[in-house]
Design an enzyme around this catalytic site. Structure first.
Site, PDB file in Angstrom:
ATOM      1  CG  HIS A  68      40.965  39.014  39.981  1.00  0.00           C
ATOM      2  ND1 HIS A  68      40.239  37.974  40.491  1.00  0.00           N
ATOM      3  CD2 HIS A  68      42.094  39.070  40.727  1.00  0.00           C
ATOM      4  CE1 HIS A  68      40.897  37.419  41.496  1.00  0.00           C
ATOM      5  NE2 HIS A  68      42.019  38.077  41.662  1.00  0.00           N
ATOM      6  CD  GLU A  70      37.788  37.439  35.908  1.00  0.00           C
ATOM      7  OE1 GLU A  70      37.777  36.206  35.897  1.00  0.00           O
ATOM      8  OE2 GLU A  70      38.719  38.094  36.435  1.00  0.00           O
ATOM      9  CB  CYS A  99      37.844  34.418  41.751  1.00  0.00           C
ATOM     10  SG  CYS A  99      37.616  36.212  41.917  1.00  0.00           S
ATOM     11  CB  CYS A 102      35.710  38.069  39.118  1.00  0.00           C
ATOM     12  SG  CYS A 102      37.247  38.955  39.475  1.00  0.00           S
TER      13      CYS A 102
END
Length: 194
Positions: A68, A70, A99, A102
C-alpha cells in the site's frame, strides 16, 4: 522494501493520472499519496521542498509483493531520519482513506514519533470492514483526517501535477460529493465501539 515511487528527478503527476486517481466520483483502482513536509520555525510552518512528492501502491498484478502507498510513505519518512529536536508536520493528500492495517501502522508511527504531526486529506473513503476502526485509531493517535474539497484538489493540482500552466478545473458536483463524503467521514470518526 523496494518503493514504487516517482523518480526523484520527476516528482510531478501527469494531469490524467491525477484526475483518474483523485476524482472523487469514480472508483480508482490505485491509491496515490501526495505528501509535503513542513518544519516549525517559531510560530510558522516552513516547507521542506526536498521532502515533497508522491507514492502509489503496488498492486497484485505488478511484479514483486503488493504494498500500500501508506507503507511506502512510512518507509520514505523513516529514511529521512527527522531530527527529534525539531517539530515536523506531514500533510498527505490521498486518493483513498487508509485501510485498517495502514491506519494502524500510521498510528504506531505517530506514537513513536512525538515530534511529527500528520494531516490527511482524502479524496474518497475506503470502506472495507475495519476501516472505520482504523481511522478512529489514527485520529486518537493525533492525526487530523478530512475529506478533500476544491481547495485541497486545487492545492494538489498546483503542487503535485505537471499542469503546464493550466488552472485546476473542478469537475461537476465536486463540492456536492465532497460534502457528502465529509458527513460520512464525520459519522465514522464519531462512532463509538461497543
Amino acid at each position: 522494501m523496494e518503493a514504487s515511487t516517482a523518480p526523484r528527478t520527476r516528482c510531478l503527476l501527469d494531469e490524467n493520472t491525477f484526475t483518474e486517481n483523485f476524482m472523487n466520483q469514480i472508483r480508482a483502482r490505485k491509491t496515490y499519496l501526495c505528501y509535503k513536509v513542513e518544519i516549525l520555525d517559531g510560530d510558522t510552518w516552513v516547507p521542506l521542498d526536498e521532502n515533497k512528492g508522491f507514492v502509489h501502491n503496488k498492486g497484485a498484478n505488478q511484479p514483486g509483493q503488493p504494498c500500500h502507498a501508506e507503507l511506502y510513505f512510512l518507509d520514505r519518512i523513516r529514511s529521512w531520519n527527522l531530527d527529534r529536536g525539531l517539530h515536523y508536520r506531514l500533510t498527505c493528500f490521498i486518493s483513498w482513506t487508509p485501510c485498517h492495517t495502514c491506519a494502524q501502522n500510521l498510528a504506531t508511527f505517530l506514537g513513536e514519533n512525538s515530534h511529527v504531526s500528520l494531516r490527511i486529506f482524502a479524496s474518497r473513503i475506503y470502506s472495507l470492514p475495519g476501516c472505520g476502526a482504523g481511522l478512529r485509531t489514527l485520529q486518537a493517535a493525533g492525526a487530523q483526517i478530512a475529506i478533500m474539497t476544491s481547495k485541497e484538489f486545487e492545492h494538489c493540482w498546483e503542487t503535485f501535477v505537471d499542469h503546464q500552466g493550466r488552472p485546476f478545473q473542478p469537475w461537476d458536483d465536486l463540492e456536492v460529493v465532497s460534502q457528502h463524503l465529509c458527513e460520512k467521514l464525520q459519522a465514522i470518526l464519531q462512532t463509538q465501539q461497543n
